[in-house]
Design a protein around this motif. Structure first.
Motif, PDB file in Angstrom:
ATOM      1  N   THR A 112       0.819  -1.213   0.000  1.00  0.00           N
ATOM      2  CA  THR A 112       0.000   0.000   0.000  1.00  0.00           C
ATOM      3  C   THR A 112       0.849   1.258   0.000  1.00  0.00           C
ATOM      4  OG1 THR A 112      -0.119  -0.088   2.416  1.00  0.00           O
ATOM      5  CG2 THR A 112      -1.936  -1.114   1.198  1.00  0.00           C
ATOM      6  N   THR A 113       2.095   1.149   0.484  1.00  0.00           N
ATOM      7  CA  THR A 113       2.936   2.351   0.534  1.00  0.00           C
ATOM      8  C   THR A 113       3.450   2.719  -0.843  1.00  0.00           C
ATOM      9  OG1 THR A 113       4.905   1.043   1.019  1.00  0.00           O
ATOM     10  CG2 THR A 113       3.630   1.866   2.894  1.00  0.00           C
ATOM     11  N   ARG A 114       3.330   1.797  -1.787  1.00  0.00           N
ATOM     12  CA  ARG A 114       3.790   2.066  -3.140  1.00  0.00           C
ATOM     13  C   ARG A 114       2.624   2.359  -4.083  1.00  0.00           C
ATOM     14  NH1 ARG A 114       7.684  -2.539  -5.106  1.00  0.00           N
ATOM     15  NH2 ARG A 114       7.818  -1.044  -6.835  1.00  0.00           N
ATOM     16  N   ASP A 115       1.397   2.361  -3.564  1.00  0.00           N
ATOM     17  CA  ASP A 115       0.207   2.643  -4.394  1.00  0.00           C
ATOM     18  C   ASP A 115      -0.244   4.070  -4.103  1.00  0.00           C
ATOM     19  OD1 ASP A 115      -2.516   2.854  -5.377  1.00  0.00           O
ATOM     20  OD2 ASP A 115      -2.534   0.670  -5.507  1.00  0.00           O
ATOM     21  N   GLY A 152      -1.223   7.866   1.434  1.00  0.00           N
ATOM     22  CA  GLY A 152      -1.511   8.798   2.516  1.00  0.00           C
ATOM     23  C   GLY A 152      -2.642   8.352   3.419  1.00  0.00           C
ATOM     24  N   ASN A 153      -3.092   7.108   3.297  1.00  0.00           N
ATOM     25  CA  ASN A 153      -4.223   6.610   4.083  1.00  0.00           C
ATOM     26  C   ASN A 153      -3.806   6.475   5.552  1.00  0.00           C
ATOM     27  OD1 ASN A 153      -6.167   4.792   5.344  1.00  0.00           O
ATOM     28  ND2 ASN A 153      -6.879   4.333   3.269  1.00  0.00           N
ATOM     29  N   PRO A 195      -3.590   0.596  12.048  1.00  0.00           N
ATOM     30  CA  PRO A 195      -2.856  -0.662  12.310  1.00  0.00           C
ATOM     31  C   PRO A 195      -1.780  -0.954  11.278  1.00  0.00           C
ATOM     32  CG  PRO A 195      -4.914  -1.184  11.218  1.00  0.00           C
ATOM     33  CD  PRO A 195      -4.881   0.304  11.348  1.00  0.00           C
ATOM     34  N   ASN A 196      -1.303   0.112  10.511  1.00  0.00           N
ATOM     35  CA  ASN A 196      -0.181  -0.037   9.599  1.00  0.00           C
ATOM     36  C   ASN A 196      -0.438  -1.121   8.548  1.00  0.00           C
ATOM     37  OD1 ASN A 196       1.507   1.959  10.954  1.00  0.00           O
ATOM     38  ND2 ASN A 196       1.664   0.440  12.604  1.00  0.00           N
ATOM     39  N   VAL A 232       2.588  -6.404   6.747  1.00  0.00           N
ATOM     40  CA  VAL A 232       3.818  -6.354   5.944  1.00  0.00           C
ATOM     41  C   VAL A 232       3.448  -6.514   4.484  1.00  0.00           C
ATOM     42  CG1 VAL A 232       5.267  -7.262   7.781  1.00  0.00           C
ATOM     43  CG2 VAL A 232       4.188  -8.832   6.188  1.00  0.00           C
ATOM     44  N   PRO A 233       4.235  -5.913   3.586  1.00  0.00           N
ATOM     45  CA  PRO A 233       3.931  -6.064   2.157  1.00  0.00           C
ATOM     46  C   PRO A 233       4.098  -7.515   1.719  1.00  0.00           C
ATOM     47  CG  PRO A 233       5.434  -4.224   2.555  1.00  0.00           C
ATOM     48  CD  PRO A 233       5.379  -4.998   3.839  1.00  0.00           C
ATOM     49  N   ARG A 234       3.379  -7.852   0.638  1.00  0.00           N
ATOM     50  CA  ARG A 234       3.501  -9.163   0.013  1.00  0.00           C
ATOM     51  C   ARG A 234       3.687  -8.952  -1.490  1.00  0.00           C
ATOM     52  NH1 ARG A 234      -0.842 -13.534   2.481  1.00  0.00           N
ATOM     53  NH2 ARG A 234      -0.397 -13.224   4.702  1.00  0.00           N
TER      54      ARG A 234
END
Length: 645
Positions: free
Chosen positions: A102-105, A110-111, A118-119, A145-147
């Protein structure tokens, strides 16, 4: 190379081809929002979390301004605002929606749920979609965590299967809700039916498709007095009259076998043991396939109607016998629009047509030739007047009919033409009566009256001649007296014409048409116009019938005044005053200057009785006498409308 955030089998975000209001209405129809947790949905999210090896799993429903979690594991909340929702994007596409990081989308970088507790770093959601293609939300799994690798093919397949299971649970929930609502509506409908049926004045009953009676309303038990439930099944036939039971059973079995409406009249036993005629009716209720699912019926007390019908039957039978006995009485009914006269045998005999023909109906033109030619114009005019609605459509005529053998009979016809709302003639019933014997009697009476009148006139003529002969060669004084006497005799002869009944043929041509004119003619023998007889007040028009009655009264008063009252004295006088009121005319006869009056006479002569009867019956008026010592005062009160007859 697939775009970032996509896995094999996934599709790009697609424009919404559904209406948001329709989507929200569908979600509302499932009645799932804000409901408490349920085991079936909780087990789905636990299984989804295990299969996908994810710490968070949610059944997420996207409402208008929030997302509601019907079941969740790992979040600890039941709803969040839409502005932090990832599922809002997921419902815009079919199949799986996967966000590996989500940090790369740019849509979620910015959510607050991504940047803070809950990160959330990974998201995978399977669409919850109705059969109509309306998205309600997702079954999703999330990780901290990212997948980059996303989900395995087996995990993705399992998540979609579980999403379909969630929709199955929602559909089952909606079906149960609809079933419960139908049962509530059915119960309410039955309650309202029972209230309605119990307030009806009729007896109401219902049966199963095979005719088994399982319901009666309150009126049934009140009328029959039987215990509740005692007439269920086939027990109802026992309260019928024994003579009607088999007939009622046969008719009911016929309706059950054919599905035809049930209708029958029978005698039903009332609570007091009296049998009363009742009309039974029933209709079948069918389903969409046409199968009978229920019978609903009523019982109506028609005892009074049956009694009225019996009285009418007896009355009609008596009338038929009376008309059969009275050979010269006939009845007719004219259907004016169809121009068909139907009549009984009595009418047929009078108009020289066969009973069979007139029973079928004949045009009026076939009847008119039987009317005597001299009477036909007046009769046709009376018919036209009734057809036009004049005098409320009343028809009255007397005319001669020419029989087939050439004989002539007088008939009196009476009828009334009925009209529709537009004023058009519709039905014209009436009766004709042979009045030949009455006409012959009237002709005999008229002949006798003329003979008597002729002889009375001869007497006046003879007396007048004797007076003239006796005065020849006499002194001037005697000759003057003889002239006065002859004039009085001539006046009496003229007045005599008014005091006898007249037929149209014998009516005097010069008959007076006003009250003052009549009084002047009648009182001329008593020096009308001189001071001894004074005529005052209002005048009024008079008709021929009224003139005869008034002449009798005035002639009797004048005769009595000349024999016993004011005119016996040279000082006496009579004052006649007329006074017109709104609807009546009052005529006052007052005598003064005659012998003292000692009270009402001890006996009344025939002339007085005849005069008073004429005032009451012919003129519809009243007479009051005041026998004061100074002289008689008589007050005659007559309706104005009767004076012109």
């Amino acid at each position: 190379m697939m775009p970032a955030g996509f896995e094999p089998g996934q599709t790009r975000d697609r424009p919404a081809n559904w209406d948001e209001q329709a989507r929200l209405a569908a979600l509302e129809d499932y009645a799932i929002l804000d409901t408490p947790p349920e085991r079936a949905f909780d087990e789905v999210v636990r299984l989804a979390a295990q299969i996908c090896d994810a710490p968070i799993a949610v059944v997420n429903l996207v409402a208008g301004n929030r997302q509601f979690f019907k079941a969740e594991i790992g979040l600890g909340v039941r709803q969040t605002p839409l502005d932090v929702s990832i599922c809002v994007h997921a419902i815009l596409r079919r199949g799986l929606f996967v966000v590996p990081d989500t940090t790369r989308d740019p849509r979620f970088v910015g959510n607050p749920l991504v940047t803070g507790s809950p990160n959330l770093r990974f998201y995978a959601g399977a669409l919850l979609e109705t059969e109509e293609g309306l998205p309600l939300g997702t079954l999703c799994v999330l990780d901290h965590v990212p997948r980059p690798e996303g989900l395995t093919a087996q995990q993705g397949f399992a998540l979609q299967v579980l999403a379909r299971q969630v929709m199955s649970q929602l559909e089952l929930r909606r079906a149960l809700k609809a079933r419960d609502e139908d049962a509530a509506r059915l119960a309410e409908s039955e309650r309202q039916f029972r209230i309605l049926a119990d307030t009806m004045p009729q007896m109401v009953w219902a049966t199963q498709p095979d005719g088994f009676h399982d319901y009666y309303n309150r009126r049934w038990y009140e009328f029959t007095g039987v215990p509740a439930g005692s007439t269920d099944g086939e027990g109802w036939n026992g309260v019928f009259h024994p003579e009607d039971q088999e007939r009622a059973w046969a008719r009911w079995r016929h309706s059950l076998a054919t599905g035809e409406p049930y209708e029958i009249e029978y005698r039903l036993r009332r609570a007091d043991g009296v049998y009363r005629w009742t009309l039974g009716r029933a209709l079948p209720v069918r389903d969409q396939q046409g199968r009978i699912i229920r019978w609903f019926g009523t019982c109506t007390d028609i005892e009074e109607q049956k009694q009225t019908e019996e009285r009418l039957r007896i009355s009609e039978e008596r009338l038929r016998l009376a008309l059969s006995a009275a050979q010269m009485v006939g009845t007719w009914v004219w259907d004016v629009p169809a121009n068909r006269i139907t009549a009984d045998p009595g009418y047929a005999r009078l108009f020289s047509v066969t009973p069979e023909a007139v029973a079928e109906g004949l045009p009026i033109e076939t009847m008119l030739p039987s009317i005597h030619p001299e009477d036909l114009p007046a009769t046709e005019a009376a018919i036209a007047s009734a057809l036009a609605g004049e005098q409320e459509g009343v028809f009255e005529a007397e005319y001669r009919v020419v029989l087939r053998d050439g004989g002539i009979r007088w008939v009196a016809a009476r009828g009334r033409c009925e009209h529709d709302a537009a004023g058009q003639p519709t039905r014209f019933p009436g009766v004709v009566v042979d009045v030949t014997e009455r006409k012959l009697a009237e002709e005999g009476k008229e002949l006798l009256a003329r003979e008597l009148s002729h002889r009375i006139k001869n007497i006046f003529t003879v007396v007048g001649g004797m007076v003239s002969v006796s005065a020849m060669g006499a002194t001037a004084e005697v000759r003057n007296f003889a002239g006065v006497l002859r004039r009085r005799l001539n006046a009496l002869a003229a007045a005599h014409e008014y005091v006898r009944p007249h037929s149209p043929e014998s009516r005097p041509v010069e008959i007076e048409t006003t009250l003052h004119g009549l009084i002047g003619k009648l009182l001329a023998p008593y020096e009308a116009g001189a001071e001894r007889v004074r005529l005052l007040g209002d005048d009024a028009p008079i008709g021929v019938k009224a003139a005869t009655s008034l002449a009798l009264i005035l002639h009797e008063l004048a005769t009595n005044a000349a024999k016993y009252g004011a005119l016996t004295s040279s000082e006496g006088c009579v004052t006649i005053a007329g006074e017109r009121h709104d609807t009546n005319f009052v005529l006052t006869w007052q005598e003064r200057g005659g012998p003292p009056v000692e009270g009402p006479p001890t006996r009344r002569g025939f002339g007085t009785v005849l005069a008073e009867r004429g005032a009451i019956t012919q003129l519809g008026g009243s007479i009051l006498h005041d026998w004061a010592p100074e002289g008689l005062t008589l007050r005659l009160d007559v309706p104005l409308e009767r004076l012109v007859h």
